[in-house]
Enzyme design. Structure first.
Site, PDB file in Angstrom:
ATOM      1  N   LYS A  56       0.829  -1.214   0.000  1.00 55.11           N
ATOM      2  CA  LYS A  56       0.000   0.000   0.000  1.00 55.11           C
ATOM      3  C   LYS A  56       0.863   1.264   0.000  1.00 55.11           C
ATOM      4  CE  LYS A  56      -1.601   1.521   4.162  1.00 55.11           C
ATOM      5  NZ  LYS A  56      -1.361   2.922   4.536  1.00 55.11           N
ATOM      6  N   ASN A  57       1.865   1.294   0.888  1.00 58.81           N
ATOM      7  CA  ASN A  57       2.626   2.534   1.050  1.00 58.81           C
ATOM      8  C   ASN A  57       3.626   2.788  -0.073  1.00 58.81           C
ATOM      9  OD1 ASN A  57       1.148   3.071   3.284  1.00 58.81           O
ATOM     10  ND2 ASN A  57       2.740   2.560   4.770  1.00 58.81           N
ATOM     11  N   ARG A 104      -4.149  10.763   4.788  1.00 55.84           N
ATOM     12  CA  ARG A 104      -2.984  11.660   4.813  1.00 55.84           C
ATOM     13  C   ARG A 104      -2.079  11.539   3.602  1.00 55.84           C
ATOM     14  NH1 ARG A 104      -0.121  14.403   8.525  1.00 55.84           N
ATOM     15  NH2 ARG A 104       1.697  13.866   7.294  1.00 55.84           N
ATOM     16  N   ARG A 109       1.112  14.978  13.059  1.00 54.79           N
ATOM     17  CA  ARG A 109       1.864  14.602  11.856  1.00 54.79           C
ATOM     18  C   ARG A 109       2.037  15.833  10.968  1.00 54.79           C
ATOM     19  NH1 ARG A 109      -0.430   9.005   9.601  1.00 54.79           N
ATOM     20  NH2 ARG A 109       1.487   9.051   8.396  1.00 54.79           N
ATOM     21  N   PRO A 110       3.017  16.679  11.312  1.00 54.40           N
ATOM     22  CA  PRO A 110       3.214  17.911  10.554  1.00 54.40           C
ATOM     23  C   PRO A 110       3.719  17.622   9.137  1.00 54.40           C
ATOM     24  CG  PRO A 110       5.010  17.604  12.123  1.00 54.40           C
ATOM     25  CD  PRO A 110       4.037  16.493  12.369  1.00 54.40           C
ATOM     26  N   ILE A 111       3.669  18.644   8.263  1.00 50.82           N
ATOM     27  CA  ILE A 111       4.236  18.466   6.913  1.00 50.82           C
ATOM     28  C   ILE A 111       5.288  19.545   6.628  1.00 50.82           C
ATOM     29  CG2 ILE A 111       2.256  17.209   5.934  1.00 50.82           C
ATOM     30  CD1 ILE A 111       1.591  19.869   4.422  1.00 50.82           C
ATOM     31  N   ASP A 112       5.879  20.074   7.720  1.00 52.40           N
ATOM     32  CA  ASP A 112       6.879  21.140   7.543  1.00 52.40           C
ATOM     33  C   ASP A 112       8.043  20.709   6.642  1.00 52.40           C
ATOM     34  OD1 ASP A 112       7.218  19.451   9.908  1.00 52.40           O
ATOM     35  OD2 ASP A 112       9.097  20.533  10.212  1.00 52.40           O
ATOM     36  N   ILE A 122       9.164   6.997  16.594  1.00 54.59           N
ATOM     37  CA  ILE A 122       8.698   7.743  15.419  1.00 54.59           C
ATOM     38  C   ILE A 122       7.437   8.542  15.767  1.00 54.59           C
ATOM     39  CG2 ILE A 122       7.981   7.569  12.983  1.00 54.59           C
ATOM     40  CD1 ILE A 122      10.812   6.560  13.335  1.00 54.59           C
ATOM     41  N   CYS A 139      -4.176  13.375  13.473  1.00 47.79           N
ATOM     42  CA  CYS A 139      -4.234  11.967  13.112  1.00 47.79           C
ATOM     43  C   CYS A 139      -4.225  11.184  14.407  1.00 47.79           C
ATOM     44  CB  CYS A 139      -3.005  11.657  12.261  1.00 47.79           C
ATOM     45  SG  CYS A 139      -2.728   9.928  11.980  1.00 47.79           S
ATOM     46  N   ARG A 197      -8.485  -0.457   5.234  1.00 47.39           N
ATOM     47  CA  ARG A 197      -7.593   0.543   4.619  1.00 47.39           C
ATOM     48  C   ARG A 197      -6.284  -0.094   4.193  1.00 47.39           C
ATOM     49  NH1 ARG A 197      -6.436   5.837   7.816  1.00 47.39           N
ATOM     50  NH2 ARG A 197      -5.174   5.987   5.944  1.00 47.39           N
ATOM     51  N   ASP A 236       5.159   0.742  12.047  1.00 41.66           N
ATOM     52  CA  ASP A 236       3.919   0.116  11.578  1.00 41.66           C
ATOM     53  C   ASP A 236       3.776  -1.341  12.033  1.00 41.66           C
ATOM     54  OD1 ASP A 236       3.193   2.475  10.385  1.00 41.66           O
ATOM     55  OD2 ASP A 236       3.852   1.904   8.373  1.00 41.66           O
TER      56      ASP A 236
END
Ligand code: EPU
Length: 421
Positions: A22-23, A92, A121-124, A330, A116, A400, A308
């Site tokens: 999936k990822n 996300r 879960r930032p996206i900086d 993490i 989340c 999912r 995960d």
């Protein structure tokens, strides 16, 4: 809403096949936007997240469809560069259309993913990387508005944050850099196999990339990319989940269609715990008959122990005699499975980012729920050895990320089925 019902106590035996990752599939589907030509992506699992990505691609004006493990993406000449809150908030990974849209259309408006259940879960880092390539970025009304006034230009970019490298930030910057002018170097790049798979897909499209799989990736921009046919790698997290399930229930299971080298961190801990692991070329055999030994685990980015698989490993530790410590490095808050496992009779205590797990003799089946994919998988695994019946609710989380979970486990002899509520 469906639930998964498990009656514990059966050993597992037989063979199962692992689906495509999936990822890896999600960013690769986004990367297909980097050309106007058609791409066909194979070995794509039939999952809710894949359907969400297809809906997102369609909302950008792209022809996208899923058929028997294959995704066809035909972007055409023009894209509508807007990813709406409605779609991004449900998944996300939608944020990985940002890089490709910016590279192809010179602009992108992508909703901020927001909170989340597994923590902030930032996206900086995504934005820092794209700015370094020359994009102007503004965050307004919950959206990232990115614009390349001139064509994006290669640069040296350091992509490390407080928790190390970022998988999807590395993917976004790589996807933007392949069509930029000049050379980009990403330092502290994510080394995950999904990044290597993305790089291979991009290279097949005509991109020039070196160093993928290491913390330093070099990309030389090209003018144009072409549509390709490409097969996704096996899902190392799905494989790891069945490895843990097999160790938990005991028995003899052969997990096929895997890349064994991707599982080294888990295999190392299994051997320490007294679980017999045989690595073949494309399969892994798990055998467990004796007592388990406690082990300490800390999650890290690849090639470390994957976050995960943290919840699933914790389920295994609940019935391992002695004390095991699991430290989450993490996502320090990724522990929603703890209280549900404790409801099943586990003895887990949280101390900051660590879970102290006291092994108990047995778990007892209960109705449980989790609001995260991997936490839900951990509850199913716990149900395999719990006395009586465990009902895992909110199955849409499992859908999912796990293709045919109950069918695969049943084929190994587990008593697992899906029920409509
Ligand atoms: N981070 C930042 N700033 C950023 C991006 C990330 O500080 O801009 C932090 C995160 O908060 C976290 C760490 O960096 O502490 C690593 O996060 P990363 O960006 O690597 O996560 P991701 O790319 O958003 C992917 C997977 C996750 C998996 C993580 C870590 C996909 C679609 N998702 O997320 O998978 O947990 O990498 O390996 O690839 C799952 O499949 O269940 C799942 C959550």
């Amino acid at each position: 809403m469906d639930k998964i019902v498990i009656t514990g106590g059966r050993k597992l035996k037989g063979d199962i096949e692992i689906s495509g990752a999936k990822n890896a599939a999600l960013p690769i589907m986004a990367a297909a936007l980097l050309t106007d030509e058609e791409s066909v992506i194979e070995n794509v699992p039939d999952l809710r997240d894949i359907q969400t990505m297809i809906r997102l691609l369609r909302s950008l004006g792209v022809k996208a469809l899923y058929d028997h493990g294959r995704v066809l993406v035909r972007p055409g000449k023009s894209l509508k560069p807007i990813a709406s809150y409605k779609l991004v908030s449900t998944m996300r990974a939608s944020v990985c259309v940002l890089g490709p849209l910016l590279a192809r259309m010179g602009e992108a408006q992508v909703s901020l993913p927001g909170g989340c259940v597994i923590g902030p879960r930032p996206i900086d880092l995504h934005l820092k990387g794209l700015e370094a390539l020359g994009a102007q970025i503004e965050v307004q009304h919950g959206y990232v508005n990115a614009r390349a006034i001139k064509k994006l230009k290669g640069n040296d970019i350091y992509l490390g944050g407080a928790f190390g490298s970022s998988v999807l930030a590395t993917a976004n910057v790589m996807m933007a850099a392949v069509l930029a002018r000049g050379v980009t170097t990403i330092e502290n790049a994510a080394c995950e196999p999904e990044i290597v798979d993305l790089a291979r897909f991009l290279k097949k499209m005509g991109a020039k990339i070196a160093g993928e799989g290491s913390p330093s990736i070099e990309i030389e921009g090209v003018k144009k990319l072409k549509g390709v046919r490409y097969g996704i790698i096996p899902d190392r997290i799905e494989a790891g989940t069945y490895m843990v399930a097999s160790a938990m229930a005991g028995g003899d299971v052969n997990i096929r269609q895997v890349e064994p080298s991707h599982q080294n961190a888990l295999i190392d801990k299994f051997r320490e715990a007294g679980i017999r692991v045989d690595k073949m070329k494309t399969s892994i055999r798990i055998r467990r008959s004796g007592r388990l030994k406690p082990v300490d685990v800390a999650t890290l980015s690849y090639p470390g122990f994957p976050t995960d698989l943290q919840a699933q490993m914790m389920a295994l530790m609940t019935v391992t005699p002695g004390i095991s410590v699991i430290t989450e490095k993490i996502y320090p808050d990724r522990f929603m499975h703890v209280s549900e496992l404790n409801r099943m009779g586990a003895r887990i205590f949280l101390e900051g980012p660590s879970a102290i797990v006291h092994g108990v003799k047995r778990l007892s089946g209960a109705p449980v729920m989790a609001s995260d994919l991997r936490a839900s998988a951990a509850l199913v695994i716990a149900g395999l050895v719990a006395e009586g019946t465990t009902e895992v609710q909110r199955v849409y989380h499992l859908d999912r990320g796990y293709e045919k979970l109950e069918i695969k486990l049943s084929s190994l002899g587990a008593s697992v089925h899906r029920e409509k509520e």
